[in-house]
Design an enzyme around this catalytic site. Structure first.
Site, PDB file in Angstrom:
ATOM      1  N   ASP A  21      -6.773  -2.689  -7.227  1.00  0.00           N
ATOM      2  CA  ASP A  21      -7.312  -3.299  -6.006  1.00  0.00           C
ATOM      3  C   ASP A  21      -7.600  -4.767  -6.259  1.00  0.00           C
ATOM      4  OD1 ASP A  21      -8.275  -2.159  -3.240  1.00  0.00           O
ATOM      5  OD2 ASP A  21      -9.627  -3.796  -3.762  1.00  0.00           O
ATOM      6  N   ARG A  36       0.820  -1.229   0.000  1.00  0.00           N
ATOM      7  CA  ARG A  36       0.000   0.000   0.000  1.00  0.00           C
ATOM      8  C   ARG A  36       0.843   1.263   0.000  1.00  0.00           C
ATOM      9  NH1 ARG A  36      -5.585  -0.612   1.585  1.00  0.00           N
ATOM     10  NH2 ARG A  36      -6.095  -2.777   1.170  1.00  0.00           N
TER      11      ARG A  36
HETATM   12  C1  LIG Z   1      -7.736  -6.752   1.292  1.00  0.00           C
HETATM   13  C2  LIG Z   1      -7.226  -5.876   0.191  1.00  0.00           C
HETATM   14  C3  LIG Z   1      -7.969  -4.889  -0.506  1.00  0.00           C
HETATM   15  N1  LIG Z   1      -7.113  -4.332  -1.456  1.00  0.00           N
HETATM   16  C4  LIG Z   1      -5.882  -4.914  -1.363  1.00  0.00           C
HETATM   17  C5  LIG Z   1      -5.942  -5.917  -0.370  1.00  0.00           C
HETATM   18  C6  LIG Z   1      -4.810  -6.860  -0.035  1.00  0.00           C
HETATM   19  C7  LIG Z   1      -3.830  -6.256   0.876  1.00  0.00           C
HETATM   20  C8  LIG Z   1      -4.329  -6.114   2.274  1.00  0.00           C
HETATM   21  O1  LIG Z   1      -4.622  -7.144   2.898  1.00  0.00           O
HETATM   22  O2  LIG Z   1      -4.407  -4.971   2.734  1.00  0.00           O
HETATM   23  C9  LIG Z   1      -4.704  -4.673  -2.185  1.00  0.00           C
HETATM   24  C10 LIG Z   1      -4.407  -3.298  -2.623  1.00  0.00           C
HETATM   25  N2  LIG Z   1      -5.168  -2.175  -2.502  1.00  0.00           N
HETATM   26  C11 LIG Z   1      -4.525  -1.114  -3.048  1.00  0.00           C
HETATM   27  C12 LIG Z   1      -3.320  -1.584  -3.601  1.00  0.00           C
HETATM   28  C13 LIG Z   1      -2.462  -0.687  -4.465  1.00  0.00           C
HETATM   29  C14 LIG Z   1      -1.068  -0.834  -4.547  1.00  0.00           C
HETATM   30  C15 LIG Z   1      -0.288  -0.490  -3.300  1.00  0.00           C
HETATM   31  O3  LIG Z   1      -0.088  -1.418  -2.492  1.00  0.00           O
HETATM   32  O4  LIG Z   1       0.175   0.656  -3.178  1.00  0.00           O
HETATM   33  C16 LIG Z   1      -3.214  -2.943  -3.305  1.00  0.00           C
HETATM   34  C17 LIG Z   1      -2.069  -3.909  -3.580  1.00  0.00           C
HETATM   35  C18 LIG Z   1      -4.988   0.267  -3.082  1.00  0.00           C
HETATM   36  C19 LIG Z   1      -6.054   0.706  -2.161  1.00  0.00           C
HETATM   37  N3  LIG Z   1      -7.192   0.027  -1.830  1.00  0.00           N
HETATM   38  C20 LIG Z   1      -7.970   0.813  -1.037  1.00  0.00           C
HETATM   39  C21 LIG Z   1      -7.334   2.073  -0.837  1.00  0.00           C
HETATM   40  C22 LIG Z   1      -7.906   3.254  -0.080  1.00  0.00           C
HETATM   41  C23 LIG Z   1      -9.186   3.674  -0.710  1.00  0.00           C
HETATM   42  C24 LIG Z   1      -9.435   5.138  -0.740  1.00  0.00           C
HETATM   43  O5  LIG Z   1      -8.611   5.871  -1.304  1.00  0.00           O
HETATM   44  O6  LIG Z   1     -10.490   5.523  -0.272  1.00  0.00           O
HETATM   45  C25 LIG Z   1      -6.131   2.004  -1.546  1.00  0.00           C
HETATM   46  C26 LIG Z   1      -5.111   3.089  -1.690  1.00  0.00           C
HETATM   47  C27 LIG Z   1      -9.289   0.437  -0.496  1.00  0.00           C
HETATM   48  C28 LIG Z   1      -9.473  -0.918   0.018  1.00  0.00           C
HETATM   49  N4  LIG Z   1      -9.298  -2.047  -0.709  1.00  0.00           N
HETATM   50  C29 LIG Z   1      -9.528  -3.138   0.111  1.00  0.00           C
HETATM   51  C30 LIG Z   1      -9.892  -2.656   1.384  1.00  0.00           C
HETATM   52  C31 LIG Z   1     -10.207  -3.524   2.576  1.00  0.00           C
HETATM   53  C32 LIG Z   1      -9.909  -1.276   1.318  1.00  0.00           C
HETATM   54  C33 LIG Z   1     -10.370  -0.317   2.386  1.00  0.00           C
HETATM   55  C34 LIG Z   1      -9.454  -0.226   3.513  1.00  0.00           C
HETATM   56  C35 LIG Z   1      -8.333   0.678   3.205  1.00  0.00           C
HETATM   57  O7  LIG Z   1      -8.574   1.760   2.695  1.00  0.00           O
HETATM   58  O8  LIG Z   1      -7.178   0.325   3.520  1.00  0.00           O
HETATM   59  C36 LIG Z   1      -9.390  -4.528  -0.320  1.00  0.00           C
END
Ligand SMILES: Cc1c2[nH]c(c1CCC(=O)O)Cc1[nH]c(c(CCC(=O)O)c1C)Cc1[nH]c(c(CCC(=O)O)c1C)Cc1[nH]c(c(C)c1CCC(=O)O)C2
Length: 378
Positions: free
Chosen positions: A84, A33
């Protein structure tokens, strides 16, 4: 991709060498992330654009992927494509919204096995997820060879759980009701997701991804027995099929991250991944003893140490790098994604300390080896 223009030559292949088990001058580092809400420049982008709009617009995904690479210039050894794990459920026909402050939301989750009939039968990733491939190709050019680009997918069990729960959940009761009450149908769903994961990962490599990571974020919600049934076989299938489809010529290192599944470390070292990513519940020495050099280890600082102040960050990184060793089969990272309220300076200190300690440990090792050879000669 015969008509495509060639990618710029890679200037820093440290992470690829570490993943392949070759020696490195220091431990490479990146952060899960790393392109995300702790960066003011990312938050500014989000004021203008919905989360999935950024994912679906190659120019925006490229811009955001490069934000941490530019800010921490020279300190990150890999980039990860901004996207994502939930783009796969979308490609299978489900609606997913990203609700600010709440996270992902599926207005119509799968309730009963019969709901699987609503999913797209044959998912054509070249159509449904073309935007990710375009973002990868564009980002690889924009990176100009500074660091390798990582592609990724969510693992089948984690995606199945989201598709049934409809979002985050403390207990995963609904997804677990499926595996215990409807095991046959659960396996059918896991297989359908696996098929999409394989096509999607292969497509990402053809689009320009130089390494792949599979996120089983909810692995640890399963006990060892159920992990062996509902997670491990699909993780193994993904590695095997992706490698077979890519062949020798296009092979890239693959990483598996099964968060919370500490009990599965030995098995995870045997299913075809070059790298196993660890959360912070692993002790480095123990993890090394379990895996015995079969895989590269990645991780594993508790992301919350980044809230602990400079001393905590420095001493934890020291312990981590000394525990894993800096020059062989190790990639430094956090044990899970960086949290949105982390100060940007704390991330900077983490990266700088990994570089400093990594070089120190490498130099100490070299010196010890030199002394040893002098003794042998004498
Ligand atoms: C479970 C999971 C998700 N997404 C992801 C996982 C696996 C990794 C982990 O276990 O954390 C993977 C992910 N999500 C994102 C990336 C981008 C690349 C990176 O790592 O920089 C990656 C590799 C961007 C993101 N994915 C998300 C954001 C934030 C959303 C926003 O900007 O509002 C980002 C930058 C949203 C997201 N997406 C997901 C959740 C649960 C959430 C909300 C919680 C949170 O915000 O951390 C599902």
């Amino acid at each position: 991709m015969t008509d495509a223009k060639p990618f710029p030559p890679l200037k820093n292949d440290l992470i690829l060498r570490a993943a392949r088990g070759e020696k490195t001058e220091r431990a490479p580092v990146w952060v899960m992330r790393q392109a995300g809400r702790y960066l003011p420049e990312f938050r500014a982008e989000r004021v203008e654009n919905d989360f999935f709009r950024i994912c679906r617009t190659p120019e925006l995904a490229t811009k955001v992927t490069l934000q941490p690479i530019d800010r921490y210039d020279g300190l990150l050894d890999a980039s990860i494509i901004f996207s994502d794990i939930l783009v796969i459920p979308q490609a299978m026909g489900m609606e997913v919204q990203m609700v600010p402050g709440k996270g992902p939301h599926f207005p119509e989750p799968l309730v009963l096995p019969g709901d699987m009939a609503k999913l797209n039968e044959n998912v054509d990733v070249n159509k449904e997820l073309k935007y990710v491939f375009e973002a990868i190709t564009m980002t690889r050019h924009a990176l100009n060879g500074r660091v390798p680009l990582i592609g990724f997918v969510g693992a089948p069990w984690t995606l199945m759980a989201y598709m049934i729960e409809g979002g985050g959940s403390k207990t995963l009761s609904k997804a677990k009701e499926w595996i215990f009450k409807h095991p046959k149908e659960s396996h059918a769903l896991l297989q359908r997701i696996t098929d999409v994961c394989v096509d999607f990962l292969v497509g990402q490599v053809h689009a320009g991804a130089q390494m792949l990571q599979v996120f089983e974020s909810w692995g640890g919600e399963l006990g060892p027995h159920d992990f062996d049934l509902f997670s491990l076989p699909y993780l193994a299938q993904i590695a095997k099929r992706v490698k077979a489809e890519l062949g020798h010529e296009h092979a890239v290192p693959m990483t598996v991250f099964a968060k919370g599944s500490w009990y599965a470390l030995d098995k995870l070292s045997e299913i075809g991944y070059e790298t196993v990513s660890l959360d912070w519940t692993h002790d480095p020495a123990q993890a090394k003893a379990t895996t015995k050099g079969r895989v590269t280890l990645q991780g594993n600082m508790d992301p919350n140490v980044l809230f602990g102040g400079d001393e905590a960050i420095v001493s934890t990184v020291e312990r981590m790098i000394r525990g894993f060793g800096s020059t062989e089969r190790y990639i430094a990272n956090l044990g899970h994604g960086i949290l949105p309220t982390v100060p940007v300076e704390a991330m900077g200190l983490f990266l700088k300390t990994v570089h400093r300690v990594g070089l120190e440990v490498a130099a100490e090792k070299k010196e010890a080896e030199a002394k040893e050879s002098i003794q042998i000669l004498g």
